[in-house]
Design a protein around this motif. Structure first.
Motif: not given
Length: 117
Positions: A48-52, A37-41, A93-102
């Motif tokens: 994408d942390g700065d943009s999302l 979890v720590l590695e993937s996050l 929520e961050f994961a959801a935003r990344r998925m939507d962006q992809s």
């Protein structure tokens, strides 16, 4: 070449240590999951942390990750499991935003009808 008594002693010892072995294995599994979890996050945040995320969202995720990293070093598998769940919740929520962006990137320049054929 073992006597019946030696075999009996070995069996008793293995049974008496079985619970300890299960607990040790469970702890190690939680530690490995925490590492995953720590590695993937960490990688996702770098990408994408700065943009999302806004500052407050990022702080909440960072705090959850720090707590998980600290507990991961301990011996309480249940505490590690709870920290993994809290980190997942903080980053959902961050994961959801990344998925939507992809998905948006994958669909860019395509017509929906192209996918129905």
């Amino acid at each position: 070449g073992l006597t019946d008594r030696e075999i009996e002693t070995m069996l008793r010892d293995s049974m008496s240590h079985a619970q300890e072995d299960v607990a040790a294995r469970s702890l190690r599994e939680q530690q490995v999951e925490a590492d995953r979890v720590l590695e993937s996050l960490t990688a996702a945040l770098a990408a994408d942390g700065d943009s999302l995320l806004n500052a407050e969202e990022r702080a909440a995720i960072d705090a959850a990750m720090a707590q998980l990293a600290q507990l991961r070093q301990g011996e309480d598998g249940q505490a590690i499991k709870r920290a993994i769940e809290e980190t997942d919740h903080a980053s959902a929520e961050f994961a959801a935003r990344r998925m939507d962006q992809s998905i948006r990137k994958a669909l860019a320049g395509h017509n929906v009808n192209e996918f129905n054929e």
